[in-house]
Design an enzyme around this catalytic site. Structure first.
Site, PDB file in Angstrom:
ATOM      1  N   LYS A  13       0.832  -1.213   0.000  1.00 16.82           N
ATOM      2  CA  LYS A  13       0.000   0.000   0.000  1.00 16.82           C
ATOM      3  C   LYS A  13       0.870   1.268   0.000  1.00 16.82           C
ATOM      4  CE  LYS A  13      -2.073  -1.136   3.907  1.00 16.82           C
ATOM      5  NZ  LYS A  13      -1.576  -2.474   4.304  1.00 16.82           N
ATOM      6  N   ARG A  88      -8.735   0.977   9.671  1.00 15.73           N
ATOM      7  CA  ARG A  88      -8.428  -0.417   9.964  1.00 15.73           C
ATOM      8  C   ARG A  88      -9.503  -1.075  10.808  1.00 15.73           C
ATOM      9  NH1 ARG A  88      -2.624   0.297   9.302  1.00 15.73           N
ATOM     10  NH2 ARG A  88      -1.514  -1.677   9.329  1.00 15.73           N
ATOM     11  N   ARG A 127      12.062  -7.699   4.200  1.00 17.18           N
ATOM     12  CA  ARG A 127      12.132  -6.319   4.682  1.00 17.18           C
ATOM     13  C   ARG A 127      12.752  -6.260   6.086  1.00 17.18           C
ATOM     14  NH1 ARG A 127       6.697  -2.734   4.550  1.00 17.18           N
ATOM     15  NH2 ARG A 127       6.203  -3.810   6.474  1.00 17.18           N
ATOM     16  N   ARG A 133      12.670  -3.157  10.651  1.00 22.14           N
ATOM     17  CA  ARG A 133      11.502  -2.519  11.293  1.00 22.14           C
ATOM     18  C   ARG A 133      10.998  -3.436  12.400  1.00 22.14           C
ATOM     19  NH1 ARG A 133       6.240  -0.653   7.775  1.00 22.14           N
ATOM     20  NH2 ARG A 133       4.940  -1.549   9.413  1.00 22.14           N
ATOM     21  N   ARG A 144       0.001  -8.911  13.539  1.00 17.50           N
ATOM     22  CA  ARG A 144      -0.549  -7.944  12.574  1.00 17.50           C
ATOM     23  C   ARG A 144      -1.515  -8.610  11.611  1.00 17.50           C
ATOM     24  NH1 ARG A 144       4.847  -5.664  10.360  1.00 17.50           N
ATOM     25  NH2 ARG A 144       3.571  -4.511   8.864  1.00 17.50           N
TER      26      ARG A 144
HETATM   27  P1  ADP Z   1       1.489  -2.180   7.443  1.00 14.43           P
HETATM   28  O1  ADP Z   1       0.704  -1.567   6.365  1.00 14.43           O
HETATM   29  O2  ADP Z   1       2.736  -2.813   6.917  1.00 14.43           O
HETATM   30  O3  ADP Z   1       0.740  -3.054   8.373  1.00 14.43           O
HETATM   31  P2  ADP Z   1       1.534   0.377   8.821  1.00 14.43           P
HETATM   32  O4  ADP Z   1       2.731   1.187   8.657  1.00 14.43           O
HETATM   33  O5  ADP Z   1       0.298   0.789   8.129  1.00 14.43           O
HETATM   34  O6  ADP Z   1       2.006  -1.077   8.430  1.00 14.43           O
HETATM   35  O7  ADP Z   1       1.149   0.232  10.385  1.00 14.43           O
HETATM   36  C1  ADP Z   1       2.107  -0.162  11.332  1.00 14.43           C
HETATM   37  C2  ADP Z   1       1.449  -0.264  12.713  1.00 14.43           C
HETATM   38  O8  ADP Z   1       0.939   1.026  13.116  1.00 14.43           O
HETATM   39  C3  ADP Z   1       0.235  -1.194  12.815  1.00 14.43           C
HETATM   40  O9  ADP Z   1       0.607  -2.536  13.010  1.00 14.43           O
HETATM   41  C4  ADP Z   1      -0.484  -0.589  14.039  1.00 14.43           C
HETATM   42  O10 ADP Z   1       0.144  -0.937  15.238  1.00 14.43           O
HETATM   43  C5  ADP Z   1      -0.288   0.904  13.841  1.00 14.43           C
HETATM   44  N1  ADP Z   1      -1.366   1.503  13.022  1.00 14.43           N
HETATM   45  C6  ADP Z   1      -1.214   2.104  11.808  1.00 14.43           C
HETATM   46  N2  ADP Z   1      -2.384   2.530  11.341  1.00 14.43           N
HETATM   47  C7  ADP Z   1      -3.323   2.185  12.258  1.00 14.43           C
HETATM   48  C8  ADP Z   1      -4.742   2.312  12.345  1.00 14.43           C
HETATM   49  N3  ADP Z   1      -5.440   2.889  11.357  1.00 14.43           N
HETATM   50  N4  ADP Z   1      -5.371   1.829  13.448  1.00 14.43           N
HETATM   51  C9  ADP Z   1      -4.691   1.252  14.436  1.00 14.43           C
HETATM   52  N5  ADP Z   1      -3.355   1.064  14.421  1.00 14.43           N
HETATM   53  C10 ADP Z   1      -2.669   1.531  13.354  1.00 14.43           C
END
Ligand code: ADP
Length: 187
Positions: A13, A88, A127, A133, A144
């Site tokens: 994404k 989410r 990654r 990360r 996740r």
């Molecule tokens: P990815 O798309 O690889 O899962 P992100 O960078 O979008 O990673 O998100 C990393 C972390 O940040 C998530 O696992 C969560 O802990 C937190 N996070 C990000 N966006 C949200 C959201 N909309 N609601 C709740 N937690 C979030």
């Protein structure tokens, strides 16, 4: 134009959102990036979220909704947003609809990137080896994926019922996925 890029963690994404920023002048609103910036800055918010994120759990709806709200008007004034990693949960999706509606706007399209779990695991372990990360370690990634299946996948019928959903095969090359997203947006 407001677009949600939807899909499991590590589906690509962020990569596709950054390309759309360059090609279409839209504004990327990534809650993951905003939270990582908060952690890097050492702010109180960052401190609160750091442990939750590195275990792979979701941060509270309240926090991420406030992060989006703070940036939404600016994005709308610039011509629209690409929501990446937000919403989410159903509560986040409902809050987003309400915030947009106050500005006289709406979600125009939801593009779902489909990537199977085996490919996701391969990508994320690569990654993790390259970038380290913290939430890309195998245990956190499992959490996740579970959070995605439990809390985020229910958004598919939410947007499907509104006839906003387009499915794109996320298994191809970055260029091939980009071409499919462009086709979805221009149709
Ligand atoms: P990815 O798309 O690889 O899962 P992100 O960078 O979008 O990673 O998100 C990393 C972390 O940040 C998530 O696992 C969560 O802990 C937190 N996070 C990000 N966006 C949200 C959201 N909309 N609601 C709740 N937690 C979030």
């Amino acid at each position: 134009m407001n677009l949600i890029l939807f899909g499991p963690p590590a589906a690509g994404k962020g990569t596709q959102a950054k390309r759309l920023v360059e090609t279409r002048g839209m504004v990327q609103l990534s809650t993951g990036d905003m939270l990582r910036e908060a952690i890097a800055s050492g702010s109180q918010l960052g401190l609160e979220c750091q442990a939750i994120m590195s275990r792979g759990d979701l941060v509270s709806d309240e926090i991420v909704i406030a992060l989006i709200e703070a940036r939404l008007k600016e994005a709308e004034d610039a011509g629209g947003a690409i929501f990446d990693g937000f919403p989410r949960t159903i509560a986040q999706a409902e809050a987003l609809d309400a915030m947009l509606s106050k500005l006289g706007k709406k979600i125009d399209r939801v593009v779902r990137l489909r990537v199977d779990d085996v490919a996701l695991l391969e990508r994320v372990s690569k990654r993790y080896a390259e970038q380290g990360r913290p939430d890309d370690n195998p245990d956190s990634f499992k959490v996740r994926l579970e959070a995605y299946n439990r809390n985020t996948a229910p958004l598919l019928p939410y947007y499907g019922d509104k006839d906003l959903l387009t499915e794109v095969d996320g298994m191809g090359s970055i260029e091939a996925v980009a071409a499919d997203i462009d086709a979805a947006l221009d149709s």
